[in-house]
Design an enzyme around this catalytic site. Sequence first.
Site, short mmCIF file in Angstrom:
data_model
loop_
_atom_site.label_atom_id
_atom_site.label_comp_id
_atom_site.label_asym_id
_atom_site.label_seq_id
_atom_site.Cartn_x
_atom_site.Cartn_y
_atom_site.Cartn_z
CG HIS A 216 40.97 41.91 39.02
ND1 HIS A 216 41.79 42.80 39.68
CD2 HIS A 216 40.09 42.67 38.31
CE1 HIS A 216 41.42 44.05 39.40
NE2 HIS A 216 40.40 43.99 38.56
CB CYS A 269 45.87 39.41 43.64
SG CYS A 269 46.30 41.16 43.57
#
Length: 399
Positions: A216, A269
């Site tokens: 992430h 991301c």
Amino acid sequence: MADKELGRVRSDFVTSVSKAVIKMLLDDLVEDGVLNDMESESILEENDSRADKARCLIDIVKKKGDPASSKMIVHLKSRDSSLYEKLGLSCSQPSQAASAPDPREPPDWSDTLIHTTEQFWKMKMDDKSIYHVTKDAFKNRLALLITNMKFTDGKFNRNGAEKDEENMRKLLSALGYEVVKYTNLTGKAINKALIDFSKHPKLKDTDSVLVVIMSHGKLGAVLGVDCKEPLCDNEEQDAYEVNNIYKQLSSDKCPALLNKPKIIIIQACRGEERGGVLVSDCAKPDLVCDDVKQPSPSPCADEEGLEDDTLRCVHKEKDFISLLSCTPDTVSYRDRNQGSILIQYIVQVFNTFAHQDDVEELFRKVMQRFEDFSVQNRRQMPTKDRCTLTRRFYFFPGL
């Protein structure tokens, strides 16, 4: 497929074709644009025997795909019809569309890495505009692979990430890299892994390194496995600042990599925004993103990091190129079963084109794949970042 036909008759072609026919075929293929002058000269001058010239010719053309192979078969029929019939070949004159294929048409993606030819490598070694790759250095290649799959807070687990790890490990190994692999690290552990990697004794003998981090993320950072939903903007987060990669592999911290390509790939991301208009129509879609805010709140984006790519000292940070999975402030997507879209496309492009294209061109082709990427109106566009390569770098797979 014509390339498979050439593969079928390869042995008989090498045994039977005359030197005169080889020269005529080379002239024909240069005129058609299948081969360039350097490739033609390399086939003639760097192979002593007639059989070696024939073997090199058919292998190079076959690797260029079906249109090129079709043209060679057509020319063989006109230059030596008896050999053409003996080999049991069949062909039709390539259409105008086949002779000038639309570059926007998707290629036939290879499931395995196509190897470069010895002749292509030797030809490129005379080119002063590329990074030098020797066979000894090729044997000492090193890559770092970090994949976060399971998180302390189980709702952040990255389903499908195990497929990414498997696919990248296979690709890196096929490209000749020894893979130093870590799984499920905190931000501090990622930092230590980079420091240890920068001190690896094998770096002095390699021609390049690859660093792949998948987790992430937020703008300027990848998140460790202890990441959480911050209660306020200034709450400390378990994260690793991407900028540290460039510091830890820089010329002063890692002199063993001076003047050597350092290739960074990050699947994470860089924010919370969508790359396009998104309408969600299912509770648990197969396509998810690597932003911990999806589907719950995530850390706020750091104002520093990847957006600030100004070089403080050009020679301190040199010979880097990075491919980030999305543009600033946006999310990137991962299929729960097949893994991240970026990694799937990287494997396809590298398998098909790494034998002939340099790394910047490979990254461009990966980005081009995303032009038409659309699943339930989702959009994603990778970006090349912080490129300080001064030459072109070829992987020369199979060298």
